[in-house]
Design an enzyme around this catalytic site. Structure first.
Site, PDB file in Angstrom:
ATOM      1  N   GLU A 294       0.599  -1.339  -0.208  1.00 47.20           N
ATOM      2  CA  GLU A 294       0.063   0.276  -0.004  1.00 47.20           C
ATOM      3  C   GLU A 294       0.516   1.375  -0.169  1.00 47.20           C
ATOM      4  O   GLU A 294       0.544   2.361  -0.233  1.00 47.20           O
ATOM      5  CB  GLU A 294      -0.983   0.482   1.027  1.00 47.20           C
ATOM      6  CG  GLU A 294      -2.011  -0.612   1.128  1.00 47.20           C
ATOM      7  CD  GLU A 294      -2.840  -0.384   1.950  1.00 47.20           C
ATOM      8  OE1 GLU A 294      -4.292  -1.026   2.427  1.00 47.20           O
ATOM      9  OE2 GLU A 294      -3.046   0.613   2.710  1.00 47.20           O
ATOM     10  N   HIS A 323       9.756 -26.440   1.082  1.00 48.58           N
ATOM     11  CA  HIS A 323       8.406 -27.628   0.486  1.00 48.58           C
ATOM     12  C   HIS A 323       7.482 -26.603  -0.292  1.00 48.58           C
ATOM     13  O   HIS A 323       6.382 -27.811  -0.843  1.00 48.58           O
ATOM     14  CB  HIS A 323       8.031 -28.267   0.884  1.00 48.58           C
ATOM     15  CG  HIS A 323       9.540 -29.138   2.139  1.00 48.58           C
ATOM     16  ND1 HIS A 323      10.209 -30.344   1.952  1.00 48.58           N
ATOM     17  CD2 HIS A 323       9.946 -28.372   3.619  1.00 48.58           C
ATOM     18  CE1 HIS A 323      11.150 -30.656   3.077  1.00 48.58           C
ATOM     19  NE2 HIS A 323      11.078 -29.473   3.504  1.00 48.58           N
ATOM     20  N   LYS A 436     -12.960   1.323  -1.813  1.00 47.77           N
ATOM     21  CA  LYS A 436     -14.299   1.743  -0.788  1.00 47.77           C
ATOM     22  C   LYS A 436     -14.841   2.088  -1.135  1.00 47.77           C
ATOM     23  O   LYS A 436     -16.495   2.023  -0.889  1.00 47.77           O
ATOM     24  CB  LYS A 436     -13.306   2.657   0.889  1.00 47.77           C
ATOM     25  CG  LYS A 436     -12.848   1.538   1.809  1.00 47.77           C
ATOM     26  CD  LYS A 436     -11.963   3.080   2.586  1.00 47.77           C
ATOM     27  CE  LYS A 436     -11.179   2.125   3.915  1.00 47.77           C
ATOM     28  NZ  LYS A 436     -10.683   2.302   4.397  1.00 47.77           N
TER      29      LYS A 436
HETATM   30  O1  PA5 Z   1      -2.999   1.424   6.030  1.00 51.00           O
HETATM   31  C1  PA5 Z   1      -4.551   1.502   5.692  1.00 51.00           C
HETATM   32  O2  PA5 Z   1      -3.464   3.565   6.204  1.00 51.00           O
HETATM   33  C2  PA5 Z   1      -5.799   1.139   5.590  1.00 51.00           C
HETATM   34  O3  PA5 Z   1      -5.136  -0.491   5.116  1.00 51.00           O
HETATM   35  C3  PA5 Z   1      -6.526   0.990   6.947  1.00 51.00           C
HETATM   36  O4  PA5 Z   1      -5.800   0.524   7.767  1.00 51.00           O
HETATM   37  C4  PA5 Z   1      -8.053   0.560   6.564  1.00 51.00           C
HETATM   38  O5  PA5 Z   1      -8.598   0.611   4.798  1.00 51.00           O
HETATM   39  C5  PA5 Z   1      -9.088   0.210   7.466  1.00 51.00           C
HETATM   40  O6  PA5 Z   1      -9.621   1.607   7.271  1.00 51.00           O
HETATM   41  P1  PA5 Z   1      -9.513   2.040   8.929  1.00 51.00           P
HETATM   42  O7  PA5 Z   1      -8.786   1.886  10.043  1.00 51.00           O
HETATM   43  O8  PA5 Z   1     -10.002   3.489   8.660  1.00 51.00           O
HETATM   44  O9  PA5 Z   1     -11.032   1.323   9.423  1.00 51.00           O
END
Ligand code: PA5
Length: 462
Positions: A294, A323, A436
């Site tokens: 990400e 393995h 989202k």
């Molecule tokens: O790293 C990030 O920003 C995302 O993976 C969020 O943690 C994830 O989308 C969950 O979002 P939130 O904490 O707003 O529910």
């Protein structure tokens, strides 16, 4: 302190075609790296830079409040149930799997010293949600709902289901079974938590989900199951101090970042494998995969140019995946850089009995499982270098609060430095937001009507 060995990425060991001239590259990038480290440390307190995670090792106030809350609820709950997804869950899973006794939830209360079991619901599979509801007595469960934005559909739908059951079972008292970790002002969960009167903890401003593990997001569940959060914070602080060193020869996060960046951009090795030789560290790879993917997978760079940057992270586990995946890593395309994590001292020394000496497995007798796992780590590393495959090894003295915290914090800084080298925004996630928003549209959330129409026509066409 944890250590990084990058020798097997050097052209002297694996050849010019697949290796880097490390001494030359470190010298070429010396000033750039020093500037990046200085710059990250200068920018970290500025609002909007998303670098507040670099201050979490110094957040004594939060540690104090978390410990106070943990001691207040001690003995009241048999279970902790964490609701969260992505950055709100993966760090918690990685650290509790690493630091709690293996098979924690299967131990008796005495074996757990009266501490609660811990469960993470980080998906919306109806069968698994139902499964957990069948297992847990919610009256004896403290639910920690974690979402920074406060409106993530997966987390909020789980919360709605569980809150409804809790209220039916406990009446007004249900509030005592919920603790919310969310933004201090924004989001629906903040609004509801204040309205309903839950105990809350804050995800600080400018700390993104995947960098939030050392905020209340991680510290609350860790303290509730008895982990030593002072030692966790000490690990972060000591690693932070070490990584302030602007000299690439002294800074393991900078070394890891530069080597991986050059392996990708110069040598086309754009797959980054994380392979701990420790089952307890298995979920560190899941956490790393999210952090790396990400943070670095971006369409445009900081100049607005389309770059579609980002190495693809892959999780593997030693010795299990010897393995499964190692055949490919040795003989398939030479397009990966593999990072091993090696544990020097396991908590247990497990001897293999001297039996069956008259058979082909007799050589194992009298050795330890500890010898075996590290022998396998060494032999895989050497075999990979025979095939001219680059690998690095991170060594941990042992799997404890201090060392695991150092490891995770070092990987966070490595990611931030890599992001600067790629010249991308490490801390946004437009690709996640897009999906989202489509989900909100499909599920009929107000304000997303236009997206819903576009989406419907796209779905028809596909
Ligand atoms: O790293 C990030 O920003 C995302 O993976 C969020 O943690 C994830 O989308 C969950 O979002 P939130 O904490 O707003 O529910």
């Amino acid at each position: 302190m944890i250590k990084l060995n990058y020798k097997n990425t050097d052209a002297m060991i694996i050849g010019n075609e697949n290796g880097l001239n490390i001494a030359e590259e470190f010298s070429n990038y010396k000033d750039r790296i020093a500037e990046i480290i200085k710059n990250l440390n200068q920018r970290k307190d500025k609002p909007g830079q998303w670098l507040q995670w670099m201050n979490l090792g110094y957040n004594e106030e939060t540690v104090w409040y978390v410990k106070e809350f943990a001691s207040m609820v001690k003995g009241r709950f048999d279970n902790i149930l964490v609701l969260g997804i992505g950055g709100s869950a993966l760090g918690g899973i990685a650290v509790t799997e690493a630091l709690l006794k293996p098979y924690w939830n299967l131990l008796t209360p005495e074996q757990r010293n009266g501490l609660p079991r811990i469960f993470f619901l980080d998906n919306i599979d109806p069968d698994s949600i139902n499964g957990i509801l069948e297992i847990l007595d919610l009256k004896k469960t403290l639910v920690n709902v974690i979402t920074k934005s406060g409106d993530t559909a997966e987390t909020m739908s789980q919360y709605m289901i569980i809150k409804d059951i809790l209220e039916k079972e406990l009446g007004d008292d249900y509030r005592k079974n919920i603790v919310a970790t969310t933004d201090k002002k924004m989001g629906i969960l903040r609004q509801l938590a204040d309205q309903e009167g839950y105990k809350t903890f804050v995800v600080p401003d400018d700390v993104g989900g995947r960098f939030s593990i050392f905020s209340a997001v991680g510290l609350v569940p860790f303290a509730l199951v008895g982990l030593d959060i002072d030692q966790i914070i000490n690990g972060v602080k000591d690693m932070d101090l070490a990584l302030k060193n602007t000299d690439i020869n002294q800074n393991i996060a900078a070394q890891g970042a530069l080597i991986q960046y050059l392996m990708d951009t110069k040598l086309g090795k754009n797959l980054s494998v994380m392979m701990p030789y420790s089952s307890r560290l298995k979920y560190v790879s899941d956490w790393y995969v999210q952090l790396w993917a990400e943070s670095l997978g971006k369409e445009v760079n900081n100049n607005g140019e389309k770059v579609n940057a980002g190495p693809t992270p892959i999780k593997a586990l030693g010795a299990t995946d010897q393995h499964s995946q190692i055949q490919l890593y040795n003989e398939g395309p030479n397009n990966k850089i593999i990072t091993f994590i090696r544990v020097e001292n396991f908590d247990t020394t497990l001897e293999i009995p001297k039996i069956f000496e008259y058979t082909g497995i007799g050589y194992l007798g009298g050795k330890t499982i500890n010898d075996l796992i590290n022998a396998e780590a060494d032999s895989t590393r050497v075999a990979l270098s025979d095939y001219s495959r680059p690998t690095m090894t991170i060594s941990l003295e042992k799997v404890d609060e201090y060392n695991v915290a150092q490891l995770l914090y070092m990987l966070e800084v490595q990611t931030a430095i890599a992001g600067e080298l790629y010249n991308i925004n490490t801390f946004n996630q437009p690709g996640v937001e897009q999906a989202k928003n489509y989900t909100y549209a499909l599920m009929g959330r107000a304000g997303f009507e236009e997206s819903a129409q576009t989406l419907q026509s796209k779905m028809m066409a596909l």
